[in-house]
Design an enzyme around this catalytic site. Structure first.
Site, PDB file in Angstrom:
ATOM      1  N   CYS A   1       0.744  -1.036  -0.133  1.00 29.22           N
ATOM      2  CA  CYS A   1       0.078  -0.089  -0.150  1.00 29.22           C
ATOM      3  C   CYS A   1       0.858   1.183   0.037  1.00 29.22           C
ATOM      4  CB  CYS A   1      -0.848  -0.017   1.165  1.00 29.22           C
ATOM      5  SG  CYS A   1      -1.832   1.211   1.283  1.00 29.22           S
TER       6      CYS A   1
ATOM      7  N   HIS B   1      -9.318  -3.930  -1.562  1.00 31.01           N
ATOM      8  CA  HIS B   1      -8.192  -3.399  -0.720  1.00 31.01           C
ATOM      9  C   HIS B   1      -8.696  -1.781  -0.685  1.00 31.01           C
ATOM     10  CE1 HIS B   1      -3.997  -2.022   0.244  1.00 31.01           C
ATOM     11  NE2 HIS B   1      -4.284  -0.994  -0.383  1.00 31.01           N
ATOM     12  N   GLU B   2      -9.165  -1.268  -2.017  1.00 27.11           N
ATOM     13  CA  GLU B   2      -9.481   0.221  -2.040  1.00 27.11           C
ATOM     14  C   GLU B   2     -10.710   0.720  -1.325  1.00 27.11           C
ATOM     15  OE1 GLU B   2      -7.261   2.225  -2.990  1.00 27.11           O
ATOM     16  OE2 GLU B   2      -6.144   0.736  -3.890  1.00 27.11           O
TER      17      GLU B   2
ATOM     18  N   HIS C   1      -9.736   1.241   2.414  1.00 26.12           N
ATOM     19  CA  HIS C   1      -9.551   2.581   2.528  1.00 26.12           C
ATOM     20  C   HIS C   1     -10.456   3.522   2.775  1.00 26.12           C
ATOM     21  CE1 HIS C   1      -5.227   2.665   2.060  1.00 26.12           C
ATOM     22  NE2 HIS C   1      -5.154   2.047   0.906  1.00 26.12           N
TER      23      HIS C   1
HETATM   24 NI    NI Z   1      -3.405   1.127  -0.123  1.00 22.31          NI
END
Ligand code: NI
Length: 163
Positions: A102, A144-145, A148
């Site tokens: 990341c 993953h996004e 966030h």
């Molecule tokens: Ni990331």
């Protein structure tokens, strides 16, 4: 314009991002932000970036990659894709592991287990709905996004038993 990427330890990375509203689609402000996110992601050789990583707490991400990226190998190809207000659901119960990295957690990678196949819906920068299913690397990056956007960094998902 390349923006500063927030680094783990910045409390903004742990906050929940807000949905983009109807009136923001196609707006100059949104298009400029997306352009800045693209510039920043390319400068850092990232394959995905969420708006919170440049300090904007909105549910916006970019995903794009190809074989030329020096940080990742054998991931296939994905044209630059704008992702706004995404929702996902797993298809089936199969999970898979990947050694994630990341831009906000520099110099660290870790094995994260996630659902292998997902069904997704999101909007592009003009408010057009895009939906589909993926069981490839795109599914991994999209999850993953979205993490966030929910204030989750990948180390929070690392399977402790395997450390
Ligand atoms: Ni990331």
């Amino acid at each position: 314009m390349i923006r500063e990427v927030l680094i783990d330890g910045d409390k903004r990375l742990l906050q929940i991002s807000q949905e983009v509203t109807k009136g923001e689609f196609s707006s100059m402000g949104l298009l400029k932000l997306i352009r800045d996110m693209q510039d920043t992601m390319e400068f850092k050789h990232g394959i995905g970036i969420s708006a919170v990583q440049v300090g904007v707490l909105k549910r916006i991400a970019l995903i794009g990659y190809d074989q030329a990226n020096p940080r990742y190998k054998e991931i296939g190809h994905c044209p630059l894709t704008v992702i706004i207000n995404p929702t996902i659901e797993p298809v089936g119960s199969e999970t898979c592991e990947y050694n994630e990295g990341c831009l906000s957690v520099p110099d660290i990678r870790g094995i994260v287990s996630r659902p292998k196949q997902i069904r997704y819906r999101f909007y592009n920068e003009h408010g057009e709905l895009i939906s589909g299913e993926s069981a490839d690397f795109f599914a991994r990056v999209l999850q993953h996004e979205i993490d966030h956007m929910d204030g989750i960094l990948f180390p929070m998902r690392i399977n402790q038993e395997k450390l």
